[in-house]
Design a protein around this motif. Structure first.
Motif, PDB file in Angstrom:
ATOM      1  N   LEU A 170       0.833  -1.198   0.000  1.00 43.39           N
ATOM      2  CA  LEU A 170       0.000   0.000   0.000  1.00 43.39           C
ATOM      3  C   LEU A 170       0.872   1.254   0.000  1.00 43.39           C
ATOM      4  CD1 LEU A 170      -2.885  -0.889   2.471  1.00 43.39           C
ATOM      5  CD2 LEU A 170      -3.060  -0.404   0.026  1.00 43.39           C
ATOM      6  N   ALA A 171       1.912   1.207   0.825  1.00 42.82           N
ATOM      7  CA  ALA A 171       2.802   2.359   0.901  1.00 42.82           C
ATOM      8  C   ALA A 171       3.441   2.602  -0.465  1.00 42.82           C
ATOM      9  CB  ALA A 171       3.867   2.123   1.966  1.00 42.82           C
ATOM     10  N   GLY A 172       3.782   1.511  -1.139  1.00 41.64           N
ATOM     11  CA  GLY A 172       4.393   1.622  -2.456  1.00 41.64           C
ATOM     12  C   GLY A 172       3.500   2.360  -3.428  1.00 41.64           C
ATOM     13  N   CYS A 173       2.199   2.150  -3.313  1.00 39.50           N
ATOM     14  CA  CYS A 173       1.266   2.811  -4.221  1.00 39.50           C
ATOM     15  C   CYS A 173       1.260   4.318  -4.044  1.00 39.50           C
ATOM     16  CB  CYS A 173      -0.153   2.289  -4.000  1.00 39.50           C
ATOM     17  SG  CYS A 173      -0.326   0.586  -4.499  1.00 39.50           S
ATOM     18  N   ASP A 174       1.614   4.761  -2.829  1.00 35.68           N
ATOM     19  CA  ASP A 174       1.573   6.205  -2.578  1.00 35.68           C
ATOM     20  C   ASP A 174       2.825   6.924  -3.054  1.00 35.68           C
ATOM     21  OD1 ASP A 174      -0.900   6.065  -1.550  1.00 35.68           O
ATOM     22  OD2 ASP A 174      -0.248   5.852   0.539  1.00 35.68           O
ATOM     23  N   ASN A 175       3.831   6.140  -3.446  1.00 27.32           N
ATOM     24  CA  ASN A 175       5.070   6.792  -3.869  1.00 27.32           C
ATOM     25  C   ASN A 175       4.859   7.591  -5.153  1.00 27.32           C
ATOM     26  OD1 ASN A 175       6.508   5.796  -1.789  1.00 27.32           O
ATOM     27  ND2 ASN A 175       7.570   4.198  -2.952  1.00 27.32           N
ATOM     28  N   ASP A 176       5.664   8.615  -5.299  1.00 21.46           N
ATOM     29  CA  ASP A 176       5.624   9.365  -6.556  1.00 21.46           C
ATOM     30  C   ASP A 176       6.087   8.460  -7.691  1.00 21.46           C
ATOM     31  OD1 ASP A 176       4.744  11.668  -5.440  1.00 21.46           O
ATOM     32  OD2 ASP A 176       6.762  12.443  -5.032  1.00 21.46           O
ATOM     33  N   PRO A 177       5.554   8.634  -8.851  1.00 22.83           N
ATOM     34  CA  PRO A 177       6.048   7.811  -9.959  1.00 22.83           C
ATOM     35  C   PRO A 177       7.538   8.062 -10.190  1.00 22.83           C
ATOM     36  CG  PRO A 177       4.502   9.492 -10.735  1.00 22.83           C
ATOM     37  CD  PRO A 177       4.514   9.565  -9.241  1.00 22.83           C
ATOM     38  N   ALA A 178       8.241   6.999 -10.541  1.00 23.37           N
ATOM     39  CA  ALA A 178       9.685   7.124 -10.710  1.00 23.37           C
ATOM     40  C   ALA A 178      10.026   8.016 -11.905  1.00 23.37           C
ATOM     41  CB  ALA A 178      10.307   5.750 -10.896  1.00 23.37           C
ATOM     42  N   VAL A 179       9.183   7.978 -12.936  1.00 22.06           N
ATOM     43  CA  VAL A 179       9.476   8.751 -14.139  1.00 22.06           C
ATOM     44  C   VAL A 179       8.550   9.962 -14.177  1.00 22.06           C
ATOM     45  CG1 VAL A 179       9.532   8.720 -16.650  1.00 22.06           C
ATOM     46  CG2 VAL A 179      10.072   6.643 -15.356  1.00 22.06           C
ATOM     47  N   VAL A 180       9.119  11.094 -14.328  1.00 19.82           N
ATOM     48  CA  VAL A 180       8.317  12.316 -14.406  1.00 19.82           C
ATOM     49  C   VAL A 180       8.488  12.921 -15.797  1.00 19.82           C
ATOM     50  CG1 VAL A 180       7.967  14.625 -13.478  1.00 19.82           C
ATOM     51  CG2 VAL A 180       8.625  12.750 -11.953  1.00 19.82           C
ATOM     52  N   PHE A 181       7.378  13.120 -16.447  1.00 19.29           N
ATOM     53  CA  PHE A 181       7.462  13.731 -17.775  1.00 19.29           C
ATOM     54  C   PHE A 181       7.275  15.233 -17.652  1.00 19.29           C
ATOM     55  CE2 PHE A 181       6.109   9.385 -18.550  1.00 19.29           C
ATOM     56  CZ  PHE A 181       7.000   9.007 -19.532  1.00 19.29           C
ATOM     57  N   GLU A 182       8.156  15.948 -18.280  1.00 16.78           N
ATOM     58  CA  GLU A 182       8.004  17.392 -18.275  1.00 16.78           C
ATOM     59  C   GLU A 182       7.340  17.816 -19.570  1.00 16.78           C
ATOM     60  OE1 GLU A 182      11.684  19.384 -17.653  1.00 16.78           O
ATOM     61  OE2 GLU A 182      12.152  18.162 -15.888  1.00 16.78           O
ATOM     62  N   ASP A 183       6.668  18.938 -19.507  1.00 19.75           N
ATOM     63  CA  ASP A 183       6.115  19.483 -20.744  1.00 19.75           C
ATOM     64  C   ASP A 183       7.261  19.818 -21.681  1.00 19.75           C
ATOM     65  OD1 ASP A 183       3.495  19.297 -20.306  1.00 19.75           O
ATOM     66  OD2 ASP A 183       3.188  21.355 -19.645  1.00 19.75           O
ATOM     67  N   ALA A 184       7.129  19.413 -22.888  1.00 15.55           N
ATOM     68  CA  ALA A 184       8.181  19.730 -23.849  1.00 15.55           C
ATOM     69  C   ALA A 184       7.514  20.218 -25.123  1.00 15.55           C
ATOM     70  CB  ALA A 184       9.034  18.512 -24.141  1.00 15.55           C
ATOM     71  N   GLY A 185       8.183  21.034 -25.841  1.00 19.16           N
ATOM     72  CA  GLY A 185       7.622  21.519 -27.092  1.00 19.16           C
ATOM     73  C   GLY A 185       8.726  21.666 -28.111  1.00 19.16           C
ATOM     74  N   ILE A 186       8.363  21.647 -29.350  1.00 16.40           N
ATOM     75  CA  ILE A 186       9.356  21.920 -30.379  1.00 16.40           C
ATOM     76  C   ILE A 186       8.878  23.109 -31.184  1.00 16.40           C
ATOM     77  CG2 ILE A 186      10.296  19.594 -30.618  1.00 16.40           C
ATOM     78  CD1 ILE A 186       8.485  19.319 -33.122  1.00 16.40           C
ATOM     79  N   ILE A 187       9.810  23.852 -31.660  1.00 16.29           N
ATOM     80  CA  ILE A 187       9.455  24.997 -32.498  1.00 16.29           C
ATOM     81  C   ILE A 187       9.926  24.690 -33.913  1.00 16.29           C
ATOM     82  CG2 ILE A 187       9.841  27.447 -32.920  1.00 16.29           C
ATOM     83  CD1 ILE A 187      10.317  27.707 -29.865  1.00 16.29           C
ATOM     84  N   LEU A 188       8.990  24.609 -34.816  1.00 19.39           N
ATOM     85  CA  LEU A 188       9.356  24.350 -36.206  1.00 19.39           C
ATOM     86  C   LEU A 188       9.834  25.653 -36.835  1.00 19.39           C
ATOM     87  CD1 LEU A 188       6.336  22.082 -37.179  1.00 19.39           C
ATOM     88  CD2 LEU A 188       8.680  21.373 -36.740  1.00 19.39           C
ATOM     89  N   PRO A 189      10.790  25.538 -37.744  1.00 17.63           N
ATOM     90  CA  PRO A 189      11.262  26.765 -38.376  1.00 17.63           C
ATOM     91  C   PRO A 189      10.145  27.417 -39.182  1.00 17.63           C
ATOM     92  CG  PRO A 189      12.163  24.809 -39.457  1.00 17.63           C
ATOM     93  CD  PRO A 189      11.427  24.333 -38.249  1.00 17.63           C
ATOM     94  N   ASP A 190      10.124  28.728 -39.147  1.00 20.91           N
ATOM     95  CA  ASP A 190       9.142  29.441 -39.953  1.00 20.91           C
ATOM     96  C   ASP A 190       9.488  29.277 -41.415  1.00 20.91           C
ATOM     97  OD1 ASP A 190       7.281  30.425 -38.336  1.00 20.91           O
ATOM     98  OD2 ASP A 190       8.164  32.424 -38.105  1.00 20.91           O
TER      99      ASP A 190
END
Ligand code: HEC
Length: 109
Positions: free
Chosen positions: A13-33
């Protein structure tokens, strides 16, 4: 024995409360104009529908001036070699457009 089982259940049960090991950050790409837009002309819509999924306008416009036959063969190559889903019925309009645009004084500007 019973106590061990309870402890491991708690551990689970305690294990379920742990933060996920992998955290995804918002990422974006900028295409050239792409400063170049497809100029107005007959067949422009056919080119937008069939060609711009893979190409920016400049890829198509900044080409050496070639004959109508050469444009037919380029469009054919897109279909056969690169598997472009080009509508057969649209091919004449696409070729007309490319020939028209290349006959303008400053294609693509
Ligand atoms: C499925 C993706 C795809 C589509 C859709 C597509 N092409 Fe291409 N095209 C390519 C690839 C891949 C190349 C070769 C690599 C490059 O030059 O970027 C290419 C190259 C070209 C070139 C460069 C000259 C040459 O002969 O290689 C021109 C001009 C061109 N395409 C025009 C068109 C036109 C016009 C259309 C619409 C009928 C079109 N393409 C549709 C994938 C595509």
């Amino acid at each position: 024995m019973k106590r061990i089982a309870i402890l491991s259940a708690l551990a689970l049960l305690a294990g379920c409360d742990n933060d996920p090991a992998v955290v995804f950050e918002d990422a974006g790409i900028i295409l050239p104009d792409d400063p170049i837009d497809l100029p107005e002309g007959p067949g422009r819509d056919a080119v937008i529908e069939n060609c711009t999924a893979c190409h920016s306008p400049s890829t198509m416009l900044q080409q050496p001036k070639v004959s109508r036959e050469k444009w037919e063969s380029i469009v054919g190559k897109m279909k056969t070699l690169y598997k472009a889903p080009v509508d057969d019925a649209a091919v004449p309009a696409i070729v007309d457009y490319m020939v028209h645009v290349q006959s303008q004084p400053e294609p693509g500007v």
